[in-house]
Scaffold this active site. Structure first.
Site, PDB file in Angstrom:
ATOM      1  N   ASP A  67       0.851  -1.181   0.000  1.00 23.49           N
ATOM      2  CA  ASP A  67       0.000   0.000   0.000  1.00 23.49           C
ATOM      3  C   ASP A  67       0.890   1.235   0.000  1.00 23.49           C
ATOM      4  O   ASP A  67       1.626   1.473   0.962  1.00 23.49           O
ATOM      5  CB  ASP A  67      -0.897  -0.026   1.238  1.00 23.49           C
ATOM      6  CG  ASP A  67      -1.889   1.132   1.315  1.00 23.49           C
ATOM      7  OD1 ASP A  67      -1.852   2.011   0.423  1.00 23.49           O
ATOM      8  OD2 ASP A  67      -2.682   1.148   2.265  1.00 23.49           O
ATOM      9  N   TYR A 159     -11.035  13.483  -4.735  1.00 24.19           N
ATOM     10  CA  TYR A 159     -10.198  13.097  -5.870  1.00 24.19           C
ATOM     11  C   TYR A 159      -9.557  14.330  -6.516  1.00 24.19           C
ATOM     12  O   TYR A 159      -8.351  14.352  -6.796  1.00 24.19           O
ATOM     13  CB  TYR A 159     -11.053  12.346  -6.888  1.00 24.19           C
ATOM     14  CG  TYR A 159     -10.297  11.784  -8.068  1.00 24.19           C
ATOM     15  CD1 TYR A 159      -9.482  10.665  -7.928  1.00 24.19           C
ATOM     16  CD2 TYR A 159     -10.413  12.363  -9.326  1.00 24.19           C
ATOM     17  CE1 TYR A 159      -8.793  10.139  -9.013  1.00 24.19           C
ATOM     18  CE2 TYR A 159      -9.730  11.846 -10.420  1.00 24.19           C
ATOM     19  CZ  TYR A 159      -8.923  10.730 -10.249  1.00 24.19           C
ATOM     20  OH  TYR A 159      -8.237  10.222 -11.330  1.00 24.19           O
ATOM     21  N   LYS A 163      -5.510  15.264  -6.803  1.00 26.84           N
ATOM     22  CA  LYS A 163      -4.840  15.417  -8.087  1.00 26.84           C
ATOM     23  C   LYS A 163      -4.276  16.821  -8.271  1.00 26.84           C
ATOM     24  O   LYS A 163      -3.214  16.994  -8.894  1.00 26.84           O
ATOM     25  CB  LYS A 163      -5.808  15.065  -9.222  1.00 26.84           C
ATOM     26  CG  LYS A 163      -6.203  13.586  -9.245  1.00 26.84           C
ATOM     27  CD  LYS A 163      -4.991  12.669  -9.397  1.00 26.84           C
ATOM     28  CE  LYS A 163      -5.371  11.216  -9.564  1.00 26.84           C
ATOM     29  NZ  LYS A 163      -4.205  10.344  -9.797  1.00 26.84           N
ATOM     30  N   ILE A 192     -10.335   7.914 -19.705  1.00 27.87           N
ATOM     31  CA  ILE A 192      -9.615   6.853 -20.402  1.00 27.87           C
ATOM     32  C   ILE A 192     -10.398   5.555 -20.221  1.00 27.87           C
ATOM     33  O   ILE A 192     -10.888   5.254 -19.123  1.00 27.87           O
ATOM     34  CB  ILE A 192      -8.185   6.693 -19.858  1.00 27.87           C
ATOM     35  CG1 ILE A 192      -7.439   8.050 -19.885  1.00 27.87           C
ATOM     36  CG2 ILE A 192      -7.430   5.647 -20.649  1.00 27.87           C
ATOM     37  CD1 ILE A 192      -7.290   8.673 -21.264  1.00 27.87           C
TER      38      ILE A 192
END
Length: 249
Positions: A67, A159, A163, A192
């Site tokens: 991890d 998220y 980022k 993607i």
């Protein structure tokens, strides 16, 4: 004959056995590199990835499970790495998770886990990689970020924050190590076509595709091609940059 741009080079690709990471691992192997592809825990997927590789790639592909959010596990991995390899040329940080939810209803665990893997994990791995690149005065580091870090997205505050943080991390690190011959850049893939967006319904996929000026989702190999450019000889004067691979998002 395949171009052997990365012959005799050693690379680590975190999250390197699935999706975009698998495409990057495969691309590096195809150009002659030895690659250690890491994963968090899906051993079946890692085994399937290795078995699907061309036979001549397999001896140069190692997989390891840990991890990236666990600093001690990262240190242990690098100690093992040092016993097997006398150099580290490339780090591609592709490990990442999503736990979506609107902020007002987002569990603290979901916030913490996404930041721990996507941002803290990148810090843990990059720190150890840099320590091994500095004495040789060379190296390439690429972080996989996302357009959501600059655009934001409903239900993805955690998220997007992780980022966006990667870009700041990348640009600061690039300034710290440039004089030692190490470059540090980001690639920013949009939508993607991987299992990472596999939980979207077909209706959502069609809706999101219409938001992309190119009117389609990207392919993992298209992202891998961008990463190879940043890792290659021709990008020696490119550092602290973000390469958008997003169809115009």
């Amino acid at each position: 004959m395949a171009v052997q741009d990365f012959l005799n080079q050693v690379a680590i690709v975190t999250g390197g056995t699935r999706g975009i990471g698998a495409a990057i691992t495969t691309a590096l192997l195809s150009r002659g590199a030895t690659v250690v592809a890491t994963y968090a825990g899906n051993a079946a997927a890692a085994e399937a990835f290795c078995q699907a590789l061309p036979e001549d790639f397999r001896p140069r592909c190692l997989t390891r499970a840990f991890d990236v959010a666990d600093a001690k596990a990262v240190e242990a991995f690098f100690l093992e790495f040092d016993g097997l390899h006398d150099r580290l040329d490339i780090l591609v940080n592709c490990a990442g998770v999503r736990k979506d939810g609107v902020l007002a209803m987002l569990p603290e665990e979901s916030w913490n886990r996404v930041l721990s893997v996507n941002l803290d994990g990148a810090y843990h791995v990059a720190k150890q990689a840099v320590l091994r690149m500095l004495p040789r005065r060379s190296g390439r580091i690429v972080f996989v970020t996302s357009p959501m870090g600059r655009l934001g997205w409903s239900g993805q505050a955690n998220y997007a924050a992780s980022k966006a943080g990667l870009v700041g991390l990348c640009r600061s690190l690039a300034k710290e190590v440039a004089r030692r011959g190490i470059t540090c850049n980001c690639v920013s893939p949009g939508f993607i076509d991987t299992e990472f967006i596999g939980n979207l319904s077909e209706e959502q996929k069609k809706e999101y595709a219409q938001l992309v000026p190119c009117r389609r989702f990207g392919r993992p190999d298209e992202v891998a091609d961008g990463v190879l450019y940043l890792l290659g000889r021709g990008a020696g004067y490119v550092t602290g940059s973000v390469l958008e691979i997003s169809g115009g998002l």
